[in-house]
Design a protein around this motif. Structure first.
Motif, short mmCIF file in Angstrom:
data_model
loop_
_atom_site.label_atom_id
_atom_site.label_comp_id
_atom_site.label_asym_id
_atom_site.label_seq_id
_atom_site.Cartn_x
_atom_site.Cartn_y
_atom_site.Cartn_z
N SER A 1 -7.35 22.05 17.95
CA SER A 1 -8.56 22.83 18.21
C SER A 1 -8.62 23.96 17.20
O SER A 1 -7.66 24.26 16.52
CB SER A 1 -8.54 23.37 19.64
OG SER A 1 -8.46 22.31 20.57
N THR B 1 -3.55 21.20 20.96
CA THR B 1 -3.91 21.36 22.37
C THR B 1 -3.74 20.08 23.18
O THR B 1 -3.94 20.10 24.39
CB THR B 1 -5.37 21.84 22.48
OG1 THR B 1 -6.20 21.06 21.61
CG2 THR B 1 -5.49 23.31 22.09
N ASP C 1 -14.68 20.97 17.97
CA ASP C 1 -13.81 22.11 17.70
C ASP C 1 -12.71 22.25 18.75
O ASP C 1 -11.98 23.24 18.76
CB ASP C 1 -14.62 23.41 17.61
CG ASP C 1 -15.46 23.66 18.85
OD1 ASP C 1 -15.20 23.04 19.90
OD2 ASP C 1 -16.41 24.47 18.76
N HIS C 2 -12.63 21.27 19.61
CA HIS C 2 -11.61 21.35 20.67
C HIS C 2 -11.19 19.95 21.07
O HIS C 2 -12.05 19.07 21.24
CB HIS C 2 -12.18 22.10 21.89
CG HIS C 2 -11.24 22.13 23.06
ND1 HIS C 2 -11.47 21.44 24.22
CD2 HIS C 2 -10.06 22.76 23.22
CE1 HIS C 2 -10.46 21.66 25.07
NE2 HIS C 2 -9.60 22.46 24.49
N CYS C 3 -9.90 19.76 21.19
CA CYS C 3 -9.40 18.49 21.70
C CYS C 3 -8.74 18.75 23.04
O CYS C 3 -7.77 19.50 23.14
CB CYS C 3 -8.39 17.88 20.72
SG CYS C 3 -7.80 16.26 21.28
N ASN D 1 -0.20 25.92 20.28
CA ASN D 1 -1.63 26.25 20.29
C ASN D 1 -1.85 27.58 19.59
O ASN D 1 -2.19 28.59 20.19
CB ASN D 1 -2.10 26.31 21.75
CG ASN D 1 -3.57 26.63 21.88
OD1 ASN D 1 -4.33 26.49 20.93
ND2 ASN D 1 -3.97 27.08 23.06
N GLU E 1 -7.44 25.34 11.99
CA GLU E 1 -7.88 24.07 12.59
C GLU E 1 -6.69 23.33 13.21
O GLU E 1 -6.81 22.15 13.52
CB GLU E 1 -8.52 23.19 11.49
CG GLU E 1 -9.74 23.82 10.84
CD GLU E 1 -10.28 23.00 9.68
OE1 GLU E 1 -9.65 21.98 9.33
OE2 GLU E 1 -11.32 23.39 9.12
N VAL F 1 -12.78 15.09 23.07
CA VAL F 1 -13.03 16.29 22.28
C VAL F 1 -14.31 16.97 22.77
O VAL F 1 -15.14 16.35 23.45
CB VAL F 1 -13.16 15.96 20.77
CG1 VAL F 1 -11.87 15.36 20.24
CG2 VAL F 1 -14.34 15.01 20.52
N ALA G 1 -11.55 20.05 14.93
CA ALA G 1 -10.56 19.30 15.71
C ALA G 1 -10.06 18.13 14.86
O ALA G 1 -10.86 17.33 14.37
CB ALA G 1 -11.17 18.81 17.02
#
Lengths: 367, 452
Positions: free
Chosen positions: A69, A54, A97-99, A349, A50, A113, A73
């Motif tokens: 991410s 990013t 799940d992603h920034c 990352n 986690e 996000v 996130a």
């Protein structure tokens, strides 16, 4: 075997010493320090899958805000001045799940996000300075508030406006602005969402507009101009467009898919090619206070490079390794910001991502 | 299916071929401590030495395992010489010599003089397949291209002419001595260690240099990358009865892959380490062996001042770990000791159900002033009684011309004798430890070790 067969490969490599090969592969100028996403000795890092960093942003008080991410996130703040030296996990953004971006605006930090339900913009209070992190400390959880939803869209990037009153964001299909205080969301037009965006030296925000152009968004007039600037000759199709901004001049840097570097001045347009990185694509880069541009290039196992505008030369600085604080190789980086003293913070990352602090070398005075 | 495998059965945790020696175990010590006590030496063991004369360029033996046929296989590696390659050998009990089975680069169409990093070694990556008699093996990198003095995978990652092509996975049929097929297990990277979950047709590997956790399906020959663990690279994986795969991270935490949740997880605690000068960093597994009943494993760490421990993976949320203490001698803690001098490897259970391992011993003017007529460094074979934790010195490995303190792996063959891979100065090779008659048990290799 070597003693009974003709040698086939590049003979120049045979002149290298073992030390050249082993040690000369890694950062050849300056120093990199990988800092874990925790308060070492007082908390544990963000869980490995986690913690792919990013997004990064530099706040007015010298703290670094970031987002991760992976399976989840997280938002975090890093502090490295005064009696500090830590990264504080500000919490998980539920359902994300992603920034894609973190922006520091006047009264809070804002994160863009993504998750299964689309894009969201969230925000939280800035971190107060803690007390002495050698002696004693206290931290309290501060909630993360949702500011806006962009259902069924994926946010690609966002930046703060020059006066830090709102953010300008890009999704996979449109350009938007959001006032973090009033939560006022405005859409300014359809654009082919791709890559990152950047603020130029005359109040324009730029993003990729197909394989041949940039769009320009006039921040003051809140007006989008399609195909505003033609891209210079290069390979721009499918480029993961990234930018770096010289905060002293406002000059922007970018790179095409082959690692060919260009600068962009809103008055003069694109420069001719400045040089080319040894490998490509360029993932992220930032400009330090003396104007040098540092970034990472290459997939899977990136190398650090430097473009020096004074000498107009590009140097390959090598692979990232940290031997201070944490002993770690660095392979994949997604974002970069310049710190108070010209050090550059790179977001790793990768699983168990660290915040890497690069201290560029200082040239010796000539005689 | 499981009943046919005869592998080291965590799943069953059950019958073991050689059980006779439990009766010889001494009474368990009190629970006041778990560090091994030492008994006086047992001199009834004899050793033999088998140099890699058929591969004079060999400079290390990183992999030695028992095959599904109960015979001993070893990797004659050549990692220092530019253009060096690994040859696979097998101990021939009829001739009491080594048979050279094949040169690996020729089998996988990756010639030693290609200009790329070479197929120079097999590193803890022999694993058996009991149902079909196949021995899987995966190659590792480090051998320089033919015209370079060294190889750095970081330096050459983006260089198509130099970069290691990838870890080659071979399926070697031990019944016919043929390579049935080969594939690329991990592009551009080496395989540091390998494990076979035969019931699920899965190979597990750790990649080098990126330290990724790799799963390879032998039926579909497809690969999944579960992501990065760290930087150091553990040297061993093991499997528990729930088909979970275990290894370690850079900081001495257990890392567990659970197929049920398809995720890597890390233990909240740090494995045993020296409290004076270690932090847990680099306390990664060097070698792990399963107890014959499959209920626990014995592991040793890959750092100077290696630590022996016993881990009960089937107990609790996270396993119970017993610190069995250091396995090598005391030394001056102000100087980081050479990893190749202060070392322990070759963990293997004999047919007598005793744990054997090879730990180094070296002359030290303060801590171990060995007599001048003794070698400056020795590889000592220890026998540890799991019931009492008492350890006994049973042999010193004798290299005819050099020192032999470093052993990579150990294995027991179908006749009940032990073998150890030697890393050191050329000629390298393997040692055989002839077990005393009353400890030499047929089919002692069963249930078989399923990781390298």
């Amino acid at each position: 075997m070597a003693d009974d067969k003709e040698q086939k490969a590049n003979p120049a490599d045979a002149q290298l010493s073992v030390d050249d090969i082993v040690h000369g592969t890694f950062v050849k100028q300056g120093t990199m320090v990988a800092f874990p996403t925790c308060f070492p000795g007082a908390s544990v890092p963000i869980r490995a899958d986690e913690s792919r960093i990013t997004a990064l942003s530099y706040s007015p008080n010298g703290m670094i805000y970031g987002g991760t991410s992976g399976r989840a996130a997280h938002l975090f703040v890093g502090m490295f001045h005064g009696v500090t030296g830590m990264i504080l996990d500000r919490g998980v953004v539920e359902g994300a799940d992603h920034c894609a971006a973190v922006c520091c605006v006047k009264d809070r930090f804002v994160a863009c996000v993504n998750g299964p339900e689309g894009g969201r913009v969230v925000g939280a209070q800035y971190q107060d300075w803690p007390y002495d992190l050698i002696q004693e400390w206290g931290f309290w959880e501060k909630p993360i508030h949702e500011l806006a939803r962009l259902p069924q869209e994926r946010i690609l990037h966002a930046i703060a406006s020059p006066d830090r009153t709102f953010i300008i964001g890009l999704t996979d299909r449109k350009l938007f602005t959001l006032n973090a205080s009033s939560k006022e969301l405005a859409v300014h037009g359809e654009v082919p969402g791709s890559g990152r965006i950047a603020l130029g030296n005359k109040g324009g925000v730029f993003g990729l507009d197909g394989p041949g152009h940039l769009w320009r968004f006039d921040v003051a007039a809140r007006k989008l101009e399609r195909r505003a600037i033609a891209l210079p000759a290069g390979e721009w199709a499918d480029v993961p467009l990234t930018w770096a901004r010289d905060e002293h001049t406002g000059l922007l840097y970018t790179a095409d898919a082959r690692g060919q570097l260009f600068s962009l001045d809103e008055d003069r347009g694109f420069s001719s090619p400045l040089g080319r990185t040894a490998i490509s694509p360029v993932a992220t880069m930032a400009v330090t206070h003396d104007g040098r541009l540092f970034g990472f290039c290459g997939n899977e196992l990136a190398n650090l490079f430097c473009y020096d505008p004074h000498t107009r030369s590009v140097a390959d600085i090598g692979a990232a390794v940290s031997v201070l604080e944490r002993r770690r190789y660095g392979y994949v980086f997604a974002d970069a910001v310049t710190g108070r003293d010209g050090q550059i913070f790179f977001g790793e990352n990768d699983d168990l991502g660290h915040l890497w602090i690069y201290f560029p070398s200082i040239a010796k005075r000539s005689a | 299916m499981p009943n046919k495998l005869a592998r080291r059965e965590f799943v069953k945790g059950s019958a073991v071929a050689a059980a006779a020696f439990l009766a010889q175990s001494k009474p368990a010590r009190s629970s006041s401590g778990t560090e091994p006590a030492e008994a006086s030496a047992d001199t009834s063991y004899r050793t033999s030495w088998y140099p890699f004369t058929g591969h004079p360029h060999a400079d290390s033996c990183w992999s030695l395992s028992v095959g599904p046929d109960g015979r001993i296989y070893a990797a004659a590696c050549s990692e220092h010489m530019p253009g060096g390659v690994v040859k696979v050998v097998r101990y021939n009990e009829q001739t009491d010599a080594l048979d050279y089975l094949f040169t690996l680069d020729e089998m996988v169409d990756d010639p030693h003089d290609s200009g790329r990093a070479t197929q120079c070694k097999i590193h803890y990556s022999f694993v058996p397949s009991m149902s079909d008699g196949v021995l899987y093996m995966a190659t590792h990198l480090s051998g320089p291209p033919i015209d370079q003095p060294a190889y750095s995978p970081w330096r050459s990652w983006h260089d198509e002419k130099r970069c290691f092509r990838g870890s080659a996975l071979l399926a070697f049929d031990t019944k016919t001595d043929r390579v049935l097929w080969w594939d690329t297990l991990i592009p551009k990277e080496g395989c540091r260690c390998l494990l076979h979950d035969e019931e699920r047709h899965l190979l597990y590997a750790l990649s080098y240099p990126r330290d990724h956790f790799i799963i390879f399906d032998t039926r579909t020959r497809t690969r999944r990358d579960l992501g990065r663990i760290g930087s150091v690279n553990a040297q061993a994986l093991f499997l528990d009865r729930r088909h979970r795969v275990w290894t370690t991270d850079d900081y001495g935490h257990l890392v567990r892959y659970d197929p049920e949740i398809d995720r890597l997880d890390r233990s909240p605690f740090v494995l045993p380490h020296d409290p004076e000068f270690q932090t847990g960093w680099h306390s990664v597994f060097y070698d792990v062996v399963a107890a014959p009943d499959g209920e626990c494993v014995y592991a040793v760490t890959w750092i100077a001042a290696p630590r022996l421990m016993r881990i009960w993976p089937n107990e609790g949320d996270w396993p119970r770990v017993e610190d069995l203490g250091p396995v090598t001698q005391k030394r001056n803690p102000s100087i980081p000791k050479d990893t190749f001098v202060d070392h322990c490897g070759g963990l293997v259970f004999g047919g007598d159900r005793q744990l054997y391992y090879v730990a180094s011993r070296w002359r030290d003017p303060v801590y171990n002033p060995m007599p001048a007529d003794r070698p400056a460094r020795e590889g000592v074979v220890w026998r540890l009684d799991p019931a009492t934790l008492e350890r006994t010195e049973v042999a010193v490995l004798k290299h005819p011309t050099d020192l032999a303190q470093y052993v990579s792996r150990g294995a027991v063959d179908r006749n009940g004798d032990l073998f150890f891979g030697n890393v050191g100065t050329k000629p390298v090779g393997i040692f055989k430890l002839h077990m005393p008659a009353d400890r030499r048990i047929k089919n002692a290799h069963l249930p078989i070790r399923i990781w390298g």
